[in-house]
Design a protein around this motif. Structure first.
Motif, mmCIF file in Angstrom:
data_model
loop_
_atom_site.group_PDB
_atom_site.id
_atom_site.type_symbol
_atom_site.label_atom_id
_atom_site.label_comp_id
_atom_site.label_asym_id
_atom_site.label_seq_id
_atom_site.Cartn_x
_atom_site.Cartn_y
_atom_site.Cartn_z
ATOM 1 N N PRO A 92 0.825 -1.206 0.000
ATOM 2 C CA PRO A 92 0.000 0.000 0.000
ATOM 3 C C PRO A 92 0.863 1.263 0.000
ATOM 4 C CG PRO A 92 0.037 -0.996 2.178
ATOM 5 C CD PRO A 92 0.714 -1.966 1.258
ATOM 6 N N GLY A 93 0.265 2.346 -0.448
ATOM 7 C CA GLY A 93 0.948 3.625 -0.380
ATOM 8 C C GLY A 93 1.338 4.210 -1.715
ATOM 9 N N TRP A 94 1.501 3.362 -2.745
ATOM 10 C CA TRP A 94 1.837 3.880 -4.065
ATOM 11 C C TRP A 94 0.616 4.574 -4.670
ATOM 12 C CZ3 TRP A 94 6.633 4.424 -5.404
ATOM 13 C CH2 TRP A 94 7.600 3.497 -4.995
ATOM 14 N N ILE A 95 0.834 5.756 -5.225
ATOM 15 C CA ILE A 95 -0.253 6.532 -5.837
ATOM 16 C C ILE A 95 0.051 6.708 -7.320
ATOM 17 C CG2 ILE A 95 -1.534 8.705 -5.786
ATOM 18 C CD1 ILE A 95 -0.312 9.150 -2.957
ATOM 19 N N PRO A 96 -0.828 6.269 -8.213
ATOM 20 C CA PRO A 96 -0.629 6.585 -9.632
ATOM 21 C C PRO A 96 -0.618 8.098 -9.813
ATOM 22 C CG PRO A 96 -2.313 4.892 -9.353
ATOM 23 C CD PRO A 96 -2.026 5.442 -7.983
ATOM 24 N N VAL A 97 0.415 8.624 -10.434
ATOM 25 C CA VAL A 97 0.561 10.074 -10.537
ATOM 26 C C VAL A 97 -0.637 10.743 -11.221
ATOM 27 C CG1 VAL A 97 1.982 11.920 -11.528
ATOM 28 C CG2 VAL A 97 3.061 10.017 -10.322
ATOM 29 N N PRO A 98 -1.298 10.113 -12.228
ATOM 30 C CA PRO A 98 -2.480 10.774 -12.793
ATOM 31 C C PRO A 98 -3.541 11.126 -11.754
ATOM 32 C CG PRO A 98 -1.781 9.009 -14.244
ATOM 33 C CD PRO A 98 -0.950 8.894 -13.001
ATOM 34 N N GLU A 99 -3.626 10.352 -10.648
ATOM 35 C CA GLU A 99 -4.612 10.668 -9.603
ATOM 36 C C GLU A 99 -4.318 12.011 -8.928
ATOM 37 O OE1 GLU A 99 -5.180 7.562 -6.790
ATOM 38 O OE2 GLU A 99 -5.644 6.037 -8.309
ATOM 39 N N LEU A 100 -3.070 12.435 -8.954
ATOM 40 C CA LEU A 100 -2.715 13.711 -8.331
ATOM 41 C C LEU A 100 -3.221 14.898 -9.139
ATOM 42 C CD1 LEU A 100 1.015 13.047 -7.323
ATOM 43 C CD2 LEU A 100 -1.049 12.581 -6.001
ATOM 44 N N THR A 101 -3.536 14.668 -10.394
ATOM 45 C CA THR A 101 -3.911 15.779 -11.275
ATOM 46 C C THR A 101 -5.418 15.939 -11.417
ATOM 47 O OG1 THR A 101 -3.901 14.431 -13.311
ATOM 48 C CG2 THR A 101 -1.792 15.344 -12.581
#
Length: 239
Positions: free
Chosen positions: A34-43
């Motif tokens: 857990p903990g990895w975030i797909p960078v597109p989700e940040l946008t």
């Protein structure tokens, strides 16, 4: 490119500093933890994961949100840009760290960047490269433009999101990207080569660094100097 004897010595020293590991450190390989975030989700609005990273940075440095966003970006862009610029300097082969295939998670370094599991990282190569045309490569007329296009794809959406949410200027954040390009290269190639790379890449990174002694000075500020008792960075535009 670095002469082979000097490169071999550099790699031996690097392996010694990393407990014998030469290559990707285990902590940089994305897995199912857990903990990895797909960078597109940040946008994507309402920008919850992105603002959580900003707030974590703000707490770490006791910084206002806009300063925290700038410091978060300084860390993010360094690690995101590093594989591309080192590939350019060492092998003239550039792994293209694009938005869709990149993951991020908080770490002791601020954030850790990784390629998504199962995501093939395309490597840009020149037409005369022996690897040209092999699976996983894309042939490009110039590596500087390939780095620029990958940065625009992988960073501009994040920069827009950060600026929208914190009222930072895009130029401030691109200044940190320009430094992320130059900083790891100066021990490896002459400064003129770094200046030439930035010039060939063009806007939005060209012109944000100026020669200063044996190194360079930024035209923008990462806002670290605004923190209480903080000394200016060695490349800071604030003297």
């Amino acid at each position: 490119m670095i002469p082979l004897p000097a490169l071999s010595e550099h790699l031996r020293e690097l392996a010694g500093e990393r407990g014998g590991v030469l290559g990707v450190l285990p902590g940089l390989v994305a897995d199912d933890s857990p903990g990895w975030i797909p960078v597109p989700e940040l946008t994507r609005e309402p920008y919850g994961p992105l603002l959580a990273l900003v707030d974590e940075t703000a707490e770490r440095w006791s910084a206002p949100r806009h300063v925290a966003a700038a410091l978060l970006w300084k860390t993010y862009t360094y690690w995101h840009t590093l594989p591309m610029v080192l590939g350019w300097a060492l092998e003239r082969r550039v792994p293209l760290m694009r938005l869709a295939g990149t993951l991020v998670r908080p770490s002791d370094a601020g954030v850790t960047i990784a390629a998504a599991t199962g995501s093939a990282v395309t490597v840009a190569v020149l037409p005369g490269d022996p690897l040209a045309g092999t699976p996983g490569t894309v042939i490009v007329p110039g590596l500087a433009s390939a780095v620029r296009d990958a940065l625009l794809d992988g960073q501009h959406p994040l920069i827009r999101a950060l600026c929208t949410q914190t009222r930072l200027g895009e130029r401030t954040l691109w200044g940190s990207t320009a430094e992320a390009i130059a900083h790891p290269l100066l021990p490896l190639v002459p400064r003129d080569d770094v200046t030439r790379l930035l010039a060939e890449m063009g806007p939005p990174v060209d012109g944000l660094l100026v020669p200063d002694g044996d190194g360079y000075r930024r035209r923008t500020c990462c806002l670290w100097i605004t923190l209480p008792d903080a000394d200016p960075c060695s490349t800071c535009c604030v003297r």
